[in-house]
Each structure stands twice: as structure tokens, then as C-alpha cells.
Design an enzyme around this catalytic site. Structure first.
Site, PDB file in Angstrom:
ATOM      1  N   ALA A 178       0.875  -1.300   0.068  1.00 38.96           N
ATOM      2  CA  ALA A 178       0.050   0.042   0.022  1.00 38.96           C
ATOM      3  C   ALA A 178       0.864   1.207  -0.007  1.00 38.96           C
ATOM      4  CB  ALA A 178      -0.818   0.116   1.148  1.00 38.96           C
ATOM      5  N   PRO A 179       0.411   2.284  -0.962  1.00 37.82           N
ATOM      6  CA  PRO A 179       1.157   3.631  -0.570  1.00 37.82           C
ATOM      7  C   PRO A 179       1.347   4.251   0.613  1.00 37.82           C
ATOM      8  CG  PRO A 179      -0.843   3.974  -1.629  1.00 37.82           C
ATOM      9  CD  PRO A 179      -0.892   2.467  -1.531  1.00 37.82           C
ATOM     10  N   VAL A 192       3.918   5.549   3.985  1.00 43.22           N
ATOM     11  CA  VAL A 192       5.171   5.494   4.963  1.00 43.22           C
ATOM     12  C   VAL A 192       4.783   4.056   5.500  1.00 43.22           C
ATOM     13  CG1 VAL A 192       6.446   6.125   6.922  1.00 43.22           C
ATOM     14  CG2 VAL A 192       5.380   7.724   5.519  1.00 43.22           C
ATOM     15  N   ARG A 193       6.026   3.165   5.478  1.00 45.32           N
ATOM     16  CA  ARG A 193       5.972   1.884   5.910  1.00 45.32           C
ATOM     17  C   ARG A 193       5.793   1.787   7.545  1.00 45.32           C
ATOM     18  NH1 ARG A 193       5.238   0.882   1.294  1.00 45.32           N
ATOM     19  NH2 ARG A 193       6.396  -0.744  -0.073  1.00 45.32           N
ATOM     20  N   GLY A 194       4.802   0.957   7.958  1.00 52.40           N
ATOM     21  CA  GLY A 194       4.483   1.022   9.335  1.00 52.40           C
ATOM     22  C   GLY A 194       5.597   0.511  10.089  1.00 52.40           C
ATOM     23  N   MET A 195       5.742   0.838  11.465  1.00 54.47           N
ATOM     24  CA  MET A 195       6.567   0.404  12.483  1.00 54.47           C
ATOM     25  C   MET A 195       5.890  -0.999  13.134  1.00 54.47           C
ATOM     26  SD  MET A 195       8.140   3.358  14.365  1.00 54.47           S
ATOM     27  CE  MET A 195       6.683   4.517  14.404  1.00 54.47           C
ATOM     28  N   ASP A 212     -13.693   0.811  10.593  1.00 58.06           N
ATOM     29  CA  ASP A 212     -13.924  -0.713  11.003  1.00 58.06           C
ATOM     30  C   ASP A 212     -13.097  -1.437  10.551  1.00 58.06           C
ATOM     31  OD1 ASP A 212     -15.253  -2.657  12.334  1.00 58.06           O
ATOM     32  OD2 ASP A 212     -17.086  -2.754  10.975  1.00 58.06           O
TER      33      ASP A 212
END
Length: 569
Positions: free
Chosen positions: A314-315, A317-320, A370
Site C-alpha cells: 500500500a502507498p 510510509v511503511r508502518g513500524m 471499522d
């Protein structure tokens, strides 16, 4: 097949469990009117949570009943289950909630068997229900021809949908609603009003839903009612804009309480006035979230079968904590928990799961997406873009597994509606759009706080912008209840050197939050920081947060309306 194999009896036990669930579901739902009339708002929120939890409780009870009645050798031999399915189909054919009964059966089967054994032979991957039942069903709508007097027509509607608590001023409300309608639709469109016969309840509001017919077209129609503790029932607003009605049924809101004799017909009715909504979302919006989950899965496999699209990251910032991927043509993201979190994250996997499950059970006030939780998705390897699969296998190897068969197993994930990350939206937005969306970002934080929710990590990347331009929070690993947070001011420095020190000169407990730090934490861009300060600068003041905490502690449930209120409301 052994003579002792009791397919029909097992099917009946499964259906008996469903009947028990439906009865309890309806008892909770039908209590919504009394809670609205009595202004029992804490009880309203409690009932919403109890109804969500009810499904899993009753699935477990039914599974336990089956396990007590039959040995594992018999019950857990999957070869016998096509007969159970066939017997069950015969039992549910006459019912008006038959599609829900199929999903219930699937839940019981999945509670007994590994997902490796899921197939259409044994359960309902595809529904066996016709799109429309042939037998006559209970009439679910009422028709009201205006006959040249819209105020009189609306007065009749309000009288027909009367409550034990009287309207504060029925005639004045009818005149006001008629004027709102005249302001939104041409008078020659007033040919017929069709309304669903039941009332929809959610939080502190009640709603009449239907449509208004013109000569060659139709418009959705919702009449919002509120309980004024001093005056009685008030018709607060009349809404005919499709986008506004769609927002009221949004995936960011709690589920309606509404007594629905024929669920498929009511969902079809809603679909006819909100064609942009998927039926999965409509089922979910009226409390049948497991049916919504089934419809979502069917839509997903249909989309994969009709396209050659691949999953991609997904476009944004990569999640931590989470790794997020999507299908470009399918308006959903899939979120899996990483095996290792960023060093700045001190939470554990089970805590993340608890946070995401919490969101389903609380009032989302239109500001939290949700989610649906899934286990053991399987997709062919070729449906993943190579870089996407490589990243998933690297960051979440305990959750994403490439099997020898060439299938990719997703052991556990959540799905959410795809939105444009707020930070990406701002990069492409005009000056006016930036102001509007930053204003809504501040409103989102305030409305979450009013519902006793503190997002924790309020970075722009953790919020998304919907197709209606609303800002929605979607990253839940740090959320908590507002009353759990200790909002503090930064103490003045003891000495001039304190401000130059690498470490703070004051103690910080785990739940301490310093709103003064928000501006630089949230906005690297000084212009956006100044603009947000002009719009919502009070969010940077600990006093603002403490005043909300005091209101919540006093038992006040703050109104957050899912529609634009008229200026004279």
C-alpha cells in the site's frame, strides 16, 4: 455412510444455536427504542458492545453442544459434512434470514475444523440463496404522497413513527423539515415518500430512512430525531444528499440498532438508495458484521477471479508495527502484524491484537475505520507482485508463509477500507484543500477525545482521507481511553542549562503526555504547523484535554452528529 451418522440432527442443532443467537440479538436490538426514549446513553453504548460480543459467545455455545452430543471421531470427520450441509439447506429454505443462517453454519464449521478443510462441499463459500426470494415477504415500507402539502405529509410521518415520549413541537418540526426539503430539492420532485417501517437507532439518535421520488429520479431521505432531555423528541434534520446519507452509514461509525424482519430485502432497499455502498458494508452497518464479512470475502474472490491484478504494498510510509498491502482495483487494505517492531515501539503482539479488537466494540464517532479480522487466507503466489511478497515474507514470516504448493498463506490479518494517507493527500492538495483537511484532522482528534479515545500516535501518516474528504484514524496500536492518559504541562527549566540538556529535566511516567510537544511532533512543515495552530491551537494545551477528561468523568456523553446540522437546530 454409516447408519448412525445423524446429519439431520446435527443440522438441527446448528440451526437451534442460530435461533438462540437471533433471539438474543433481537432482544438487544428491540430495546433500543426504550433506551432512546429514556435517554439511557451509557446503557446504549453497553448494549452495542454486548450485541457485537454475542455472536462469538453463541458460536462457542453451539460448538460445545455439538461436542457434548457426539464423539470427535464422528463430529470431526469432514467426509460426513456434505450431508450436514444438504440437511441444513432444507431447514433454512423457508426462512427470511436464510443468508444469515448460512454464515452461522460457516462459523460453526470453522470452529470445529482447520481452515485447510474449507470447501463448498462442506460449507457455504458461495451462497445457495437466490438474490430475491420467491415467496411473499412482510411489507417493510410505508408510502406517503405529499398531495401538495409537504409539511402536512411530514407531520403525518412523525405521528406514524410516534414514541412514548412526545414530540417537543411536531407542527413546528414538520414546517422546518419541509423548508429544509424545499431548500434541497425542487418542489416538482415531491411525488412520493417511501420509508422503511422500522426506526434505526445509534448512540443518541434515531433515524427514519427511505427515499423521495420525483418524476424521473429518486433521492435518499433520512430524518434524524434526537431526544432533548428538556423538551422531548425533536426532528433535528432532513437529509437528501446521497453523500451525506452515505456518511451516516459509514464504515467509520457504530452499527445501527434496527429490527429487520427480512435482512436481505432491507439491505437491497438500502443499496437502491445508496448504490455506491457495497452490500458487505450495508450488512455490517445494521449489526450483521459476520454477514458483512462473508459478503466481503465473496466480493474478494470474485474480484480475483475476474482480474489478473496482483497484491502490492500500500502507498504511504511503511508502518513500524503493521505491514500493509492492497489490490489496486479493490478498495481495501490488508494489514498483518510484523514479527519485529521498530525499537521505538514497546508494545507486544497480543497488545496490538487487543487494540484492534477494542475498536470494533467502541463508539467510532465517524473517525475510526471499522476492521474485519481474518485467519488463513490463501492466494496463489502469482497473485503477489514479487517485491510485495518478498517484503511480507521478510517482515512477517510467522504470519505470511509460502507453501510448497505455491500458495501464500496469510495466517492472520485485518482488512480496512483503503484511504489516501493524510500526509500524501497534503502533498498534492491545493491551499484551500490543505486548510479544509487540516481543519477536519483537528475535528477528528477532538471528536475521538469526546468519545473518550486518545489516538496515541497522532502522526499524519496514521490518518486517512475518505472519498468524501473526511479524515479518519486507522492505526490502532497505541490507542487508549482518554481517561487513562495523564496530560501535563512541561515544567519550567530549573536552570538555563536544562533546555540544552540531552535528557529532560523532569520525570516522565509511561502515561504522561505533553500537548505542548504536539506542534513539532506532528508538523515538520512550519507553514502547516502555523495553520493548524490557527485552526485547533487548543489541542496543544493540557487544559483542553483535562477539561474533556473532567466532562467524561462526570458522565457526560458529548454529542457528535453524523450529519451537518441546520443552523437553526
Amino acid at each position: 455412510m454409516p447408519k448412525q451418522w445423524p446429519a439431520d440432527t446435527i443440522a438441527r442443532l446448528i440451526l437451534a444455536g442460530f435461533d438462540d443467537y437471533r433471539e438474543q440479538f433481537q432482544i438487544i436490538t428491540r430495546g433500543a427504542r426504550e433506551r432512546f426514549e429514556r435517554g439511557q446513553w451509557p446503557a446504549t453504548q453497553q448494549a452495542a458492545s454486548e450485541r457485537i460480543a454475542l455472536y462469538e459467545l453463541k458460536v462457542k455455545a453451539t460448538r460445545d453442544t455439538l461436542c457434548r452430543a457426539y464423539s470427535d471421531t464422528l463430529l470431526l470427520d469432514v467426509a460426513y459434512w456434505p450431508d450436514v450441509k444438504a440437511a441444513y439447506i432444507q431447514l433454512i429454505d423457508p426462512r427470511f434470514d436464510d443468508e444469515l443462517a448460512e454464515t452461522w453454519y460457516n462459523s460453526i464449521f470453522c470452529s470445529l475444523f482447520s481452515h485447510d478443510l474449507i470447501s463448498d462441499r462442506c460449507m457455504f463459500i458461495h451462497s445457495t440463496r437466490p438474490l430475491r426470494r420467491e415467496q411473499a415477504r412482510t411489507t417493510q415500507t410505508r408510502d406517503y404522497p405529499p398531495k401538495g402539502d409537504m409539511a402536512g405529509c411530514l407531520a403525518q410521518i412523525l405521528r406514524d413513527y410516534r414514541f412514548d415520549l412526545p414530540f417537543a413541537d411536531l407542527n413546528a418540526d414538520s414546517q422546518r423539515l419541509a423548508q429544509q426539503l424545499a431548500d434541497s430539492l425542487p418542489v416538482d420532485a415531491w411525488q412520493m415518500i417511501e420509508l422503511f417501517s422500522g426506526v434505526l437507532y445509534r448512540n443518541k439518535g434515531a433515524y427514519l430512512v427511505g427515499r423521495i421520488y420525483g418524476q424521473n429520479r429518486q433521492w435518499p431521505l433520512m430524518i434524524a430525531l434526537i431526544h432533548d432531555e428538556e423538551r422531548g423528541i425533536v426532528a433535528d434534520a432532513l437529509i437528501t444528499d446521497e453523500d451525506e446519507v452515505s456518511i451516516i452509514f459509514s464504515f467509520t461509525r457504530s452499527y445501527f440498532m434496527v429490527d429487520v424482519p427480512v435482512p436481505a430485502d432491507f439491505v437491497g432497499f438500502l443499496k437502491s438508495i445508496l448504490p455506491g455502498k457495497h452490500i458487505a458494508e450495508l450488512y455490517t452497518s445494521i449489526g450483521f458484521y459476520k454477514q458483512g464479512k462473508s459478503e466481503f470475502y465473496r466480493a474478494l474472490i470474485a474480484h480475483l477471479a475476474s482480474s489478473d491484478e496482483q497484491f502490492v504494498m500500500a502507498p504511504g510510509v511503511r508502518g513500524m508495527v503493521m505491514s500493509v498491502f492492497t489490490l489496486p482495483g479493490f478498495n481495501t487494505v490488508f494489514k498483518v502484524i510484523k514479527d519485529r517492531f521498530s525499537p521505538t515501539k514497546t508494545i507486544e503482539r497480543h497488545t496490538v491484537i487487543e487494540k484492534y479488537r477494542l475498536v470494533k466494540n467502541i463508539d467510532r464517532v465517524g473517525r475510526m475505520a471499522d476492521t474485519q479480522e481474518f485467519s488463513d487466507f490463501r492466494f496463489p503466489k502469482e497473485r503477489f507482485a514479487p517485491e510485495c511478497l518478498a517484503e511480507l515474507l521478510e517482515v512477517a514470516p510467522s504470519t505470511v508463509v509460502l507453501e510448497a504448493s505455491g500458495q501464500v498463506l496469510i495466517r492472520h490479518c485485518w482488512t480496512e477500507r483503503r484511504m489516501i494517507p493524510l500526509n500524501l493527500y497534503l502533498e498534492q492538495a491545493s491551499a484551500l484543500q490543505q486548510k479544509e483537511v487540516l481543519d477536519d484532522y483537528g475535528l477528528a482528534i477532538k471528536q475521538l477525545a469526546a468519545a473518550n479515545i486518545f489516538p496515541g500516535d497522532m502522526l499524519l501518516k496514521n490518518f486517512g482521507v475518505t472519498r468524501h474528504g473526511r479524515v479518519v484514524f486507522y492505526d490502532y496500536d497505541e490507542i487508549c481511553f482518554l481517561h487513562e492518559v495523564n496530560f501535563r504541562r512541561i515544567p519550567p527549566p530549573r536552570y538555563p542549562e536544562d533546555e540544552m540538556a540531552a535528557e529532560p529535566w523532569y520525570s516522565i511516567a509511561p502515561q504522561d503526555v505533553f500537548p505542548e510537544e504536539f506542534p513539532t511532533f506532528l508538523f515538520a512543515d512550519s507553514a502547516k504547523r502555523r495553520l493548524f495552530n490557527q485552526l485547533h491551537g487548543e489541542l496543544f494545551d493540557a487544559d483542553f484535554w483535562q477539561s474533556l477528561q473532567q466532562a467524561i468523568a462526570a458522565g457526560k456523553i458529548i454529542d457528535v452528529f453524523p450529519y451537518r446540522r441546520p443552523r437553526d437546530a
